[in-house]
Scaffold this motif. Sequence first.
Motif, PDB file in Angstrom:
ATOM      1  N   HIS A  48     -15.200  -2.040 -29.920  1.00 58.12           N
ATOM      2  CA  HIS A  48     -14.035  -1.568 -30.661  1.00 58.12           C
ATOM      3  C   HIS A  48     -13.082  -2.690 -31.014  1.00 58.12           C
ATOM      4  N   ASN A 103      -6.535   9.756 -30.624  1.00 62.16           N
ATOM      5  CA  ASN A 103      -6.883   8.366 -30.912  1.00 62.16           C
ATOM      6  C   ASN A 103      -8.372   8.230 -31.255  1.00 62.16           C
ATOM      7  N   CYS A 104      -9.243   8.687 -30.367  1.00 63.37           N
ATOM      8  CA  CYS A 104     -10.685   8.455 -30.538  1.00 63.37           C
ATOM      9  C   CYS A 104     -11.270   9.330 -31.652  1.00 63.37           C
ATOM     10  N   CYS A 107     -10.024   8.838 -35.360  1.00 63.40           N
ATOM     11  CA  CYS A 107     -10.540   7.612 -35.988  1.00 63.40           C
ATOM     12  C   CYS A 107     -12.017   7.766 -36.330  1.00 63.40           C
ATOM     13  N   HIS A 108     -12.796   8.324 -35.415  1.00 64.40           N
ATOM     14  CA  HIS A 108     -14.228   8.504 -35.708  1.00 64.40           C
ATOM     15  C   HIS A 108     -14.425   9.369 -36.941  1.00 64.40           C
ATOM     16  N   GLU A 111     -13.273   7.209 -40.013  1.00 62.60           N
ATOM     17  CA  GLU A 111     -14.179   6.101 -40.351  1.00 62.60           C
ATOM     18  C   GLU A 111     -15.637   6.549 -40.469  1.00 62.60           C
TER      19      GLU A 111
END
Length: 125
Positions: A48, A103-104, A107-108, A111
């Motif tokens: 990351h 957060n995780c 973003c996944h 993106e």
Amino acid sequence: MTKLKLALLAGAFALFPAVGSLAAPPESIVIDDCMAKKSAVEFPHAAHFKDHECSTCHHTQEGLTKDSDEQVKPCSECHNEPEKKSTPSCSQSSLKKNQFHINCVDCHKAEKAGPTKCNDCHPKQ
Ligand code: HEC
Ligand code: HEC
Ligand code: HEC
Ligand code: HEC
């Protein structure tokens, strides 16, 4: 981390204020501070930070880099037992109220890479 451990850490820094070089950021981390209903989460940290600024996640430490001479605060310090009810907490299962989910997972999704399904991060035990 418990309050006691934090107090001990604070004590250690009071005794040795000149920190010097700190350990490099860990390659990989198992996130299990809040583990209760779901299994621990494997987090490939280095995969990351090669493509993302440290402060994308360590959002209270603007300008943090791999070589910073700065103590990195774990998320748990502020998110495990947050002072304000509105602050996301790692014990929440909601995708909107857990700081890791926001957060995780966000973003996944943004993106179009990385796991987004519950069992991909929390393997069935
Ligand atoms: C991208 C990875 C990721 C995905 C996808 C994800 N989680 Fe999590 N979740 C985490 C992390 C990291 C934590 C914090 C774990 C800890 O501290 O033990 C967490 C914490 C939790 C917790 C609170 C801690 C516990 O064990 O009780 C629950 C409940 C939870 N997740 C449920 C879910 C559910 C339900 C889904 C699917 C809707 C989901 N998660 C999807 C990463 C993820
Ligand atoms: C994609 C998100 C993300 C990025 C980018 C990221 N980190 Fe992290 N980092 C984390 C998470 C999540 C943890 C685990 C914190 C916890 O367990 O509460 C962590 C833990 C750490 C720790 C250990 C803290 C402790 O004492 O437990 C250090 C040191 C650290 N990161 C440094 C960095 C540095 C330096 C960078 C940039 C080069 C960076 N991180 C980039 C998410 C990230
Ligand atoms: C020094 C305390 C502190 C640390 C350390 C910290 N946070 Fe936070 N975080 C907060 C506070 C306080 C809020 C809520 C305040 C706000 O709304 O701006 C917040 C909000 C958030 C939010 C919600 C943002 C939004 O737009 O809804 C996310 C996601 C988040 N933190 C993730 C993390 C992650 C991941 C880590 C560790 C890599 C971390 N935080 C470390 C204090 C901290
Ligand atoms: C800022 C964006 C971002 C954030 C925040 C983020 N990820 Fe990711 N993650 C990615 C991207 C992009 C990939 C795909 C990387 C690749 O394939 O090299 C990925 C891949 C992964 C993978 C799969 C790695 C592999 O080898 O296939 C896991 C597991 C993962 N992330 C877990 C997490 C967890 C847990 C968090 C939160 C603590 C998190 N990520 C936060 C962007 C992010």
